[in-house]
Design an enzyme around this catalytic site. Structure first.
Site, PDB file in Angstrom:
ATOM      1  N   GLU A 231     -18.380  -9.244   9.631  1.00 31.60           N
ATOM      2  CA  GLU A 231     -19.426  -8.710  10.494  1.00 31.60           C
ATOM      3  C   GLU A 231     -20.317  -9.802  11.073  1.00 31.60           C
ATOM      4  O   GLU A 231     -20.756  -9.715  12.229  1.00 31.60           O
ATOM      5  CB  GLU A 231     -20.263  -7.682   9.731  1.00 31.60           C
ATOM      6  CG  GLU A 231     -19.537  -6.389   9.404  1.00 31.60           C
ATOM      7  CD  GLU A 231     -18.666  -6.480   8.157  1.00 31.60           C
ATOM      8  OE1 GLU A 231     -17.986  -5.494   7.833  1.00 31.60           O
ATOM      9  OE2 GLU A 231     -18.677  -7.559   7.506  1.00 31.60           O
TER      10      GLU A 231
ATOM     11  N   LYS B 146       0.851  -1.191   0.000  1.00 32.49           N
ATOM     12  CA  LYS B 146       0.000   0.000   0.000  1.00 32.49           C
ATOM     13  C   LYS B 146       0.884   1.237   0.000  1.00 32.49           C
ATOM     14  O   LYS B 146       1.895   1.305   0.691  1.00 32.49           O
ATOM     15  CB  LYS B 146      -0.918   0.014   1.227  1.00 32.49           C
ATOM     16  CG  LYS B 146      -2.021  -1.016   1.189  1.00 32.49           C
ATOM     17  CD  LYS B 146      -3.050  -0.799   2.270  1.00 32.49           C
ATOM     18  CE  LYS B 146      -4.062   0.242   1.867  1.00 32.49           C
ATOM     19  NZ  LYS B 146      -5.277   0.215   2.721  1.00 32.49           N
TER      20      LYS B 146
ATOM     21  N   ARG C  87     -24.633  -6.406   6.883  1.00 32.53           N
ATOM     22  CA  ARG C  87     -24.017  -7.665   6.469  1.00 32.53           C
ATOM     23  C   ARG C  87     -24.152  -8.751   7.537  1.00 32.53           C
ATOM     24  O   ARG C  87     -23.978  -9.930   7.241  1.00 32.53           O
ATOM     25  CB  ARG C  87     -22.533  -7.430   6.149  1.00 32.53           C
ATOM     26  CG  ARG C  87     -22.295  -6.521   4.966  1.00 32.53           C
ATOM     27  CD  ARG C  87     -20.909  -5.873   4.999  1.00 32.53           C
ATOM     28  NE  ARG C  87     -19.814  -6.808   5.057  1.00 32.53           N
ATOM     29  CZ  ARG C  87     -19.181  -7.328   4.002  1.00 32.53           C
ATOM     30  NH1 ARG C  87     -19.570  -6.988   2.785  1.00 32.53           N
ATOM     31  NH2 ARG C  87     -18.177  -8.157   4.147  1.00 32.53           N
TER      32      ARG C  87
END
Length: 729
Positions: free
Chosen positions: A460, A374, A488
């Site tokens: 989740e 990243k 979710r």
């Protein structure tokens, strides 16, 4: 099922056919610069392009270097925006098809510089986009989008994709009102195959497209790009399991940047990756045991010899199924042919692998494991603890962000501080988040109580049931999940928590409109989907002090589940409780903020601030109204509602949520109690029955019709003063 094995053969014709090349721009076209030999590399000195503007508005000042040394491009960000002569010739992927490998490498360098300077002026998701520059270039060079379907999981890494697919000229509008979305969006571009914003959907959607292609007799490619963080969600494994069974041709690119949680997971930077998947991927990267396939394939290609063998060997090097205890990788057990790990910043390797996989007649599902970083190529992002994941406007020379100073903290920080205060006096309080330590503020809690904070990854469903399990043991779990992300895990909220009356506390951040992130992150539905549950206590604070009281209230509720919602953005500046520790509220009791006559406004949540502002505006034209803060949607304060209904001609409920929420519960009560049989005028102001597109918070609240102006207009209309109401509309 397609798995790795001795049946893997090389398509030698791929490497024997010469590739047509677009002539590389001459040095005379490089914006007035020149090229010169530089050791074993090449250096181009380029003045800022005329289309680029400097940070202070001056153009053409200074000099920026794009230089290639030892087969790697380096960008000097100390000057103005660099010239991008090659990128300037690429408006759509078709313009990349004939570029040579050196050209593609230069294009990637120019694209990286373009992203840094573009995002520096708009803000947005920076490091994730920088990490996939080479991948994006390789994908669009090899595959034929939009006929070939490229799906991006989550979608915050798609800035280079947007630039290469005809949207470069509009990148200055990204995440702004009426501008480009920060995520792929089907109605924005034909190149955006599938709309996203939440994680772990790309393999499922890609498999559906692949099977649909097969049923329709087509032969296009489908490529799903998914990160190692998104791979922690169960849906990704459900999709891979089904893909292995169906055996349709599908390419899955696993972008492994060792960021299973966001870099803001802790205050000290990226957290240690969670879950067994992370250690599995690490072992894959470090393993030195290759399958016999690699050597067998190499021995075949040696018979051809020359450059062909060298290129084919590159494929063989990456066509590895690393040996685990059972003799194959996890992915192969699921039925996917595994290739990797591949250097995700090596354009030549990526192109070679993609061309090889594309040429295979019937490979079935293939997983290509690439390793990226990243923030790659931008030193401030590489060095930052948060990798500059999400940024506001910044100075591209230094990476310093121009963060506006607010006299108040964010609601997220007030939540975290008050939860810490509760946990200091109650050692049973624990916190759970789903790879969103920074987003939920639990990175502060983790710093204070590292053994009582749990990052479960982007999972989740697991987070909710994990919290339920903790509750059965007498602990007091606070499950902090964005309103839109909790969708979710809704079945778990119903079946595992509410049905069993387990005291899990849900802290739903980003409730209501969320500005630049748009409809994918808009918390429009939580009031409706939580208040319909029989055992749930449902609260919403009108300001930051009320939020602290509701944290204390949730901590005190130990016989049933509870939840409270709070918005994105900063507090309004009210006086906070002593030592930032809230006082538990009486369950199901609201409060009157301002007393008036004829008209009563009953607000729920942070929209109360708009109600108070409207009352002040109406007072300027000699209209005094009552304003009340409901505090609770469930249980309702029926005494307060009855009082407001019996003493006013008009009652207006207002909430920053969808239809079916607070207003519906109020009207249901008034109907059953018979109060609606009388002269009362009842109106509900809610979010419109459509998705509100991304934009500034003020633009969104205006579009939703929930601003103080709209409230004033509604009041005046119900009082029969339509001409004055028109002035506010």
């Amino acid at each position: 099922m397609a798995v790795s094995g001795a049946s893997f053969t090389l398509n030698h014709s791929l490497f024997l056919q010469p590739q047509p090349q677009l002539k590389k721009p001459s040095t005379g076209s490089l914006g007035g610069g020149g090229g010169r030999a530089h050791g074993d590399g090449f250096t181009m000195c380029m003045r800022a392009s005329s289309s680029g503007s400097t940070l202070d508005g001056d153009e053409g000042k200074g000099k920026v270097m794009l230089r290639k040394e030892r087969d790697e491009w380096h960008i000097d960000f100390s000057g103005d925006k660099p010239a991008t002569p090659l990128l300037d010739t690429v408006n759509y992927p078709v313009h990349m098809k004939n570029l040579s490998t050196p050209d593609l490498e230069q294009l990637a360098a120019e694209l990286r510089a373009e992203i840094v300077h573009s995002v520096s002026k708009t803000g947005g998701h920076l490091s994730s986009s920088l990490g996939v520059v080479e991948l994006t270039v390789a994908l669009h060079h090899v595959f034929n989008a939009p006929e070939d379907k490229i799906l991006w999981d989550v979608g915050h890494q798609t800035y280079p994709h947007k630039i290469l697919t005809g949207r470069r000229s509009r990148m200055h509008t990204i995440r702004k009102t009426s501008g480009l979305s920060g995520f792929p969006k089907r109605d924005e571009s034909v190149y955006d195959t599938f709309g996203v914003g939440h994680s772990s959907t790309s393999i499922s959607a890609g498999l559906g497209m692949a099977v649909g292609r097969d049923l329709l007799g087509k032969n296009n490619n489908v490529i799903s790009v998914i990160g190692d963080g998104a791979m922690t969600a169960g849906q990704a494994y459900e999709a891979m399991n089904n893909a292995g069974f169906l055996d349709s041709n599908l390419i899955v690119v696993l972008n492994d940047n060792k960021q299973v949680s966001l870099p803001t997971a802790t205050l000290d930077g990226p957290a240690t990756p969670v879950g067994a998947l992370s250690s599995t991927l690490t072992k894959l990267q470090a393993s030195t045991n290759f399958r016999k396939l690699r050597e067998a394939a190499k021995s075949i290609t040696k018979q051809i010899g020359g450059p062909t063998h060298q290129v084919a060997a590159k494929v063989d090097e990456y066509a590895r199924g690393f040996i685990s205890a059972s003799g194959s990788t996890l992915f192969e057990e699921l039925g996917l042919y595994y290739i990797g790990p591949v250097d995700g910043h090596n354009v030549e390797d990526l192109v070679t692998i993609f061309q090889k996989v594309k040429s295979m007649p019937a490979p079935g599902p293939v997983l290509i494991h690439i390793v990226t970083e990243k923030g790659k190529g931008y030193p401030p992002a590489e060095a930052a603890s948060d990798k500059m994941h999400g940024v506001v406007k910044f100075d591209p020379r230094t990476g310093k962000q121009f963060k506006s100073k607010s006299p108040t903290l964010s609601y997220t920080q007030y939540f975290a501080e008050s939860l810490i205060k509760e946990a200091e006096v109650d050692n049973k309080i624990v916190a759970i988040h789903a790879a969103m330590g920074g987003g939920t503020g639990l990175n502060y809690f983790q710093k204070r109580f590292p053994d009582r904070c749990f990052d479960v990854g982007i999972a989740e469903q697991h987070a909710v049931t994990f919290a339920a399990g903790l509750a059965t043991e007498g602990l007091k779990p606070f499950c902090a999940i964005y309103s839109s992300f909790l969708q979710r895990g809704y079945d778990q909220v119903v079946h595992d928590v509410d049905l069993q009356r387990l005291p899990v506390r849900f802290a739903m951040d980003r409730a209501g409109l969320v500005g630049a992130d748009g409809p994918t992150h808009c918390g429009a539905f939580d009031i409706t989907y939580m208040a319909c549950l029989p055992n749930m206590v449902v609260m919403a604070p009108s300001d930051e002090a009320e939020l602290m009281h509701m944290v204390a209230t949730a901590a005190s509720i130990d016989d049933r589940p509870s939840c409270f919602r709070f918005p994105r953005g900063n507090g309004v500046g009210v006086t906070l409780p002593p030592n930032n520790k809230g006082i538990p509220l009486e369950i199901g009791k609201g409060r009157i903020l301002k007393e008036g006559s004829r008209v009563a406004i009953l607000g729920y949540g942070s929209i109360v601030q708009q109600c108070v502002a409207a009352a002040n505006m109406l007072k300027s034209i000699d209209i005094d109204i009552t304003v009340a803060d409901a505090r609770f949607c469930k249980p309702l304060d029926t005494d307060l509602i009855t009082q407001l209904a019996n003493h006013h001609e008009v009652l207006i409920t207002i909430e920053e949520g969808s239809i079916g929420g607070f207003g519906s519960h109020v009207s249901h009560f008034l109907s059953l109690s018979g109060i609606l049989d009388g002269p009362l005028k009842l109106r509900a102001m809610v979010l419109p029955d459509r998705y509100i597109e991304h934009g500034s918070p003020q633009d969104q609240i205006e579009e939703a019709g929930l601003s103080s102006r709209h409230i004033c207009a509604t009041v005046l209309s119900l009082l029969g003063r339509q001409k004055e109401a028109f002035q506010f509309k």
